[in-house]
Scaffold this motif. Structure first.
Motif, PDB file in Angstrom:
ATOM      1  N   VAL A   5       0.825  -1.245  -0.120  1.00 29.17           N
ATOM      2  CA  VAL A   5       0.136  -0.093  -0.134  1.00 29.17           C
ATOM      3  C   VAL A   5       1.204   1.287   0.243  1.00 29.17           C
ATOM      4  O   VAL A   5       1.825   1.664   0.895  1.00 29.17           O
ATOM      5  N   THR A   6       0.679   2.067  -1.023  1.00 24.98           N
ATOM      6  CA  THR A   6       1.607   3.508  -1.085  1.00 24.98           C
ATOM      7  C   THR A   6       0.715   4.458  -0.808  1.00 24.98           C
ATOM      8  O   THR A   6      -0.303   4.648  -1.620  1.00 24.98           O
ATOM      9  N   VAL A   7       0.897   5.097   0.001  1.00 26.65           N
ATOM     10  CA  VAL A   7       0.107   6.504   0.616  1.00 26.65           C
ATOM     11  C   VAL A   7       0.771   7.640   0.317  1.00 26.65           C
ATOM     12  O   VAL A   7       1.962   7.985   0.721  1.00 26.65           O
ATOM     13  N   ARG A   8       0.263   8.325  -0.644  1.00 25.11           N
ATOM     14  CA  ARG A   8       0.789   9.786  -0.958  1.00 25.11           C
ATOM     15  C   ARG A   8      -0.093  10.871  -0.484  1.00 25.11           C
ATOM     16  O   ARG A   8      -1.312  10.879  -0.513  1.00 25.11           O
ATOM     17  N   LEU A   9       0.688  12.214  -0.452  1.00 26.90           N
ATOM     18  CA  LEU A   9      -0.394  13.339  -0.257  1.00 26.90           C
ATOM     19  C   LEU A   9      -0.916  13.585  -1.273  1.00 26.90           C
ATOM     20  O   LEU A   9      -0.072  13.506  -2.527  1.00 26.90           O
ATOM     21  N   LYS A  10      -2.304  14.125  -1.596  1.00 29.64           N
ATOM     22  CA  LYS A  10      -3.031  14.327  -2.579  1.00 29.64           C
ATOM     23  C   LYS A  10      -2.218  15.751  -3.252  1.00 29.64           C
ATOM     24  O   LYS A  10      -1.380  16.572  -2.470  1.00 29.64           O
ATOM     25  N   ARG A  11      -2.307  15.806  -4.464  1.00 27.22           N
ATOM     26  CA  ARG A  11      -1.916  17.087  -5.188  1.00 27.22           C
ATOM     27  C   ARG A  11      -2.286  18.323  -4.545  1.00 27.22           C
ATOM     28  O   ARG A  11      -3.370  18.358  -4.223  1.00 27.22           O
ATOM     29  N   GLY A  12      -1.556  19.364  -4.121  1.00 32.89           N
ATOM     30  CA  GLY A  12      -1.925  20.440  -3.713  1.00 32.89           C
ATOM     31  C   GLY A  12      -1.770  20.484  -1.908  1.00 32.89           C
ATOM     32  O   GLY A  12      -1.873  21.722  -1.498  1.00 32.89           O
ATOM     33  N   VAL A  13      -1.636  19.425  -1.453  1.00 34.88           N
ATOM     34  CA  VAL A  13      -1.236  19.335  -0.134  1.00 34.88           C
ATOM     35  C   VAL A  13       0.145  19.613   0.268  1.00 34.88           C
ATOM     36  O   VAL A  13       1.024  19.039  -0.438  1.00 34.88           O
TER      37      VAL A  13
ATOM     38  N   ALA B  45      -6.359  -5.194   1.490  1.00 35.56           N
ATOM     39  CA  ALA B  45      -5.418  -4.152   1.888  1.00 35.56           C
ATOM     40  C   ALA B  45      -6.039  -2.819   1.501  1.00 35.56           C
ATOM     41  O   ALA B  45      -5.655  -1.952   2.190  1.00 35.56           O
ATOM     42  N   GLU B  46      -6.943  -2.846   0.555  1.00 35.35           N
ATOM     43  CA  GLU B  46      -7.598  -1.529   0.399  1.00 35.35           C
ATOM     44  C   GLU B  46      -8.486  -1.353   1.413  1.00 35.35           C
ATOM     45  O   GLU B  46      -8.370  -0.045   1.835  1.00 35.35           O
ATOM     46  N   LYS B  47      -9.102  -2.034   2.215  1.00 36.46           N
ATOM     47  CA  LYS B  47      -9.744  -1.853   3.170  1.00 36.46           C
ATOM     48  C   LYS B  47      -9.004  -1.159   4.483  1.00 36.46           C
ATOM     49  O   LYS B  47      -9.313  -0.203   5.093  1.00 36.46           O
ATOM     50  N   MET B  48      -7.678  -1.755   4.557  1.00 35.91           N
ATOM     51  CA  MET B  48      -6.931  -1.280   5.705  1.00 35.91           C
ATOM     52  C   MET B  48      -6.327  -0.241   5.335  1.00 35.91           C
ATOM     53  O   MET B  48      -6.251   0.893   6.584  1.00 35.91           O
ATOM     54  N   ALA B  49      -6.249   0.328   4.022  1.00 37.74           N
ATOM     55  CA  ALA B  49      -5.811   1.676   3.556  1.00 37.74           C
ATOM     56  C   ALA B  49      -7.010   2.520   4.030  1.00 37.74           C
ATOM     57  O   ALA B  49      -6.720   3.738   4.587  1.00 37.74           O
ATOM     58  N   GLU B  50      -8.120   2.192   3.806  1.00 34.93           N
ATOM     59  CA  GLU B  50      -9.357   3.114   4.018  1.00 34.93           C
ATOM     60  C   GLU B  50      -9.492   3.358   5.559  1.00 34.93           C
ATOM     61  O   GLU B  50      -9.936   4.697   5.869  1.00 34.93           O
ATOM     62  N   ARG B  51      -9.361   2.325   6.244  1.00 40.02           N
ATOM     63  CA  ARG B  51      -9.638   2.437   7.806  1.00 40.02           C
ATOM     64  C   ARG B  51      -8.395   3.165   8.598  1.00 40.02           C
ATOM     65  O   ARG B  51      -8.904   3.663   9.502  1.00 40.02           O
TER      66      ARG B  51
ATOM     67  N   LEU C  47      -4.341   3.400   7.253  1.00 32.89           N
ATOM     68  CA  LEU C  47      -3.107   3.650   6.764  1.00 32.89           C
ATOM     69  C   LEU C  47      -3.375   5.042   6.030  1.00 32.89           C
ATOM     70  O   LEU C  47      -2.314   5.647   5.958  1.00 32.89           O
ATOM     71  N   ALA C  48      -4.307   5.410   5.308  1.00 27.06           N
ATOM     72  CA  ALA C  48      -4.504   6.641   4.685  1.00 27.06           C
ATOM     73  C   ALA C  48      -5.638   7.413   5.099  1.00 27.06           C
ATOM     74  O   ALA C  48      -6.697   6.829   6.045  1.00 27.06           O
ATOM     75  N   ASN C  49      -5.413   8.879   5.355  1.00 29.73           N
ATOM     76  CA  ASN C  49      -6.620   9.577   5.620  1.00 29.73           C
ATOM     77  C   ASN C  49      -7.166  10.448   4.501  1.00 29.73           C
ATOM     78  O   ASN C  49      -6.568  11.177   3.609  1.00 29.73           O
ATOM     79  N   PRO C  50      -8.185   9.798   4.008  1.00 37.75           N
ATOM     80  CA  PRO C  50      -8.812  10.318   2.687  1.00 37.75           C
ATOM     81  C   PRO C  50      -9.170  11.765   2.537  1.00 37.75           C
ATOM     82  O   PRO C  50      -9.129  12.274   1.142  1.00 37.75           O
ATOM     83  N   THR C  51      -8.897  12.586   3.634  1.00 36.13           N
ATOM     84  CA  THR C  51      -9.016  14.013   3.117  1.00 36.13           C
ATOM     85  C   THR C  51      -7.770  14.628   2.533  1.00 36.13           C
ATOM     86  O   THR C  51      -7.762  15.603   1.692  1.00 36.13           O
ATOM     87  N   ILE C  52      -6.649  13.796   2.940  1.00 30.68           N
ATOM     88  CA  ILE C  52      -5.317  14.398   2.467  1.00 30.68           C
ATOM     89  C   ILE C  52      -4.453  13.489   1.526  1.00 30.68           C
ATOM     90  O   ILE C  52      -3.805  13.991   0.839  1.00 30.68           O
TER      91      ILE C  52
END
Lengths: 83, 83
Positions: B8-16, B60-66, B68-73
């Motif tokens: 799982v790769t977690v990146r900041l959204k563009r603009g953050v 793994a996608e559910k782990m990211a959503e719950r 590993l990642a913060n969907p806001t950023i």
């Protein structure tokens, strides 16, 4: 000069404790997820201009050695692709 | 059940804004390196057993959503391979 993106992945060497990854694994288990192991790594995506893919890779490797990775505790790998 | 590794790769959204990546870029430039841009991301390698590659990816996608990642950023991507 061509535009490349070099991706440097920095991992802890095997045997180096990673309490943060361990905490993340336990938190996922508390949320009901079933997993064997979790390893965390840092990924740096570096946009740079170079004469060749080889040169871009060598420069990214030097960046890893000088700053991005600590050779005592980290392994790193470099991948280069056109941008 | 087959053994998979989901990455799982977690990146900041563009603009953050990413002050840490900006500091790293400047430090590399001070060391004499020439680069256009540097983006930092977190990478989680998760070993898990699942009935299929698809199931491993969905978990793994559910782990990211719950967690590993913060969907806001963050944006995230998941890759699965056999282990």
């Amino acid at each position: 000069m061509t535009a490349y993106t070099a991706t440097v992945t920095v991992r802890l060497k095997r045997g180096v404790l990673d309490p943060e990854a361990e905490t993340t694994r336990k938190a996922l288990e508390r949320l009901g997820f079933d997993l064997e192991e979790l390893r965390a790594a840092d990924r740096f995506e570096i946009d740079l201009d170079a004469d060749s893919e080889e040169e871009a890779g060598e420069r990214a490797e030097k960046m890893a050695e000088r700053l991005l990775a600590n050779p005592t505790i980290h392994d790193y790998s470099v991948e280069v692709e056109g941008r």
